[in-house]
Enzyme design. Sequence first.
Site, short mmCIF file in Angstrom:
data_model
loop_
_atom_site.label_atom_id
_atom_site.label_comp_id
_atom_site.label_asym_id
_atom_site.label_seq_id
_atom_site.Cartn_x
_atom_site.Cartn_y
_atom_site.Cartn_z
N ASN A 135 -0.12 73.82 -36.12
CA ASN A 135 -0.67 72.53 -35.69
C ASN A 135 -0.93 71.58 -36.86
O ASN A 135 -1.78 70.71 -36.80
CB ASN A 135 -1.91 72.73 -34.80
CG ASN A 135 -3.04 73.43 -35.52
OD1 ASN A 135 -2.88 73.87 -36.66
ND2 ASN A 135 -4.17 73.56 -34.86
N TYR A 184 -11.61 81.56 -42.52
CA TYR A 184 -11.57 81.70 -41.06
C TYR A 184 -12.46 82.85 -40.57
O TYR A 184 -12.21 83.42 -39.51
CB TYR A 184 -10.12 81.92 -40.62
CG TYR A 184 -9.32 80.63 -40.61
CD1 TYR A 184 -9.65 79.59 -39.75
CD2 TYR A 184 -8.22 80.45 -41.46
CE1 TYR A 184 -8.92 78.40 -39.73
CE2 TYR A 184 -7.48 79.26 -41.44
CZ TYR A 184 -7.85 78.25 -40.58
OH TYR A 184 -7.13 77.08 -40.55
N LYS A 226 -1.39 72.43 -43.40
CA LYS A 226 -1.05 73.85 -43.30
C LYS A 226 0.41 74.10 -43.72
O LYS A 226 1.18 73.14 -43.88
CB LYS A 226 -1.26 74.32 -41.85
CG LYS A 226 -2.71 74.25 -41.39
CD LYS A 226 -2.85 74.83 -39.99
CE LYS A 226 -4.29 74.77 -39.52
NZ LYS A 226 -4.46 75.44 -38.21
N GLU A 283 -16.38 74.62 -46.75
CA GLU A 283 -14.94 74.63 -47.03
C GLU A 283 -14.61 73.89 -48.33
O GLU A 283 -13.75 74.34 -49.10
CB GLU A 283 -14.18 74.04 -45.84
CG GLU A 283 -14.29 74.93 -44.62
CD GLU A 283 -13.59 74.38 -43.39
OE1 GLU A 283 -12.78 75.12 -42.81
OE2 GLU A 283 -13.87 73.24 -43.00
N HIS A 298 -5.78 71.33 -40.67
CA HIS A 298 -7.10 71.87 -40.36
C HIS A 298 -8.12 70.91 -40.95
O HIS A 298 -7.96 70.47 -42.08
CB HIS A 298 -7.30 73.26 -40.99
CG HIS A 298 -8.74 73.67 -40.98
ND1 HIS A 298 -9.34 74.22 -39.87
CD2 HIS A 298 -9.71 73.53 -41.90
CE1 HIS A 298 -10.62 74.43 -40.15
NE2 HIS A 298 -10.87 74.02 -41.38
P1 CMP Z 1 -7.81 75.34 -37.09
O1 CMP Z 1 -8.42 73.99 -36.89
O2 CMP Z 1 -7.21 75.64 -38.40
O3 CMP Z 1 -8.96 76.43 -36.81
C1 CMP Z 1 -8.65 77.72 -36.34
C2 CMP Z 1 -7.22 77.87 -35.99
O4 CMP Z 1 -6.93 78.96 -35.18
C3 CMP Z 1 -6.77 76.69 -35.19
O5 CMP Z 1 -6.70 75.54 -35.99
C4 CMP Z 1 -5.46 77.17 -34.61
O6 CMP Z 1 -4.36 76.88 -35.45
C5 CMP Z 1 -5.71 78.66 -34.58
N1 CMP Z 1 -5.78 79.11 -33.20
C6 CMP Z 1 -6.74 78.85 -32.32
N2 CMP Z 1 -6.48 79.45 -31.14
C7 CMP Z 1 -5.32 80.10 -31.31
C8 CMP Z 1 -4.52 80.91 -30.47
N3 CMP Z 1 -4.90 81.16 -29.20
N4 CMP Z 1 -3.40 81.40 -30.98
C9 CMP Z 1 -3.05 81.14 -32.26
N5 CMP Z 1 -3.78 80.40 -33.12
C10 CMP Z 1 -4.88 79.88 -32.63
#
Ligand code: CMP
Length: 138
Positions: A112, A49, A9, A126, A115
């Site tokens: 984080n 998403y 990311k 995807e 993904h």
């Molecule tokens: P990802 O695996 O990319 O899939 C969905 C993403 O939503 C997840 O990682 C997080 O980065 C994001 N996400 C999920 N919950 C929250 C939250 N409560 N606040 C912000 N981002 C979120």
Amino acid sequence: MERTFLMVKPDGVERGLIGQVINRIENRGFHMVAIKMLRISQELAEEQYAEHAGKPFFHEMLSFMTSGPVVAMVWEGPGVIQSVRRLMGATDPAQAEPGTIRGDMGTSISRNVVHGSDSRAAAEREINLFFNDSELPG
Ligand code: CMP
């Protein structure tokens, strides 16, 4: 042969973590079969998403995901979908085990670092969103 989609990311790219992410998956014995750096458009982010549309964090997440370049990859190997998810760790870095990518490098639930696809259906969807057939090995 099983394939999964993995993305570094914008936070991971900006912080110079691409190599470390790739290393961890290569060290586990999996093979990368496609890679590209790109800036995700609003439309692509919404499509990727779509399952989160309407959630409170949706708009903030889209603006973050489109804020800078990402690195999109396809990885191949037996059991690669679940293995990469274990290597990534829990979505929230605060809950992710030490030794996982998010546990060691993530800074918040949105920032984080990576993904990865959570199922065969998600992986296929995807991979096809980000790569043309001509960019993938047969
Ligand atoms: P990802 O695996 O990319 O899939 C969905 C993403 O939503 C997840 O990682 C997080 O980065 C994001 N996400 C999920 N919950 C929250 C939250 N409560 N606040 C912000 N981002 C979120």
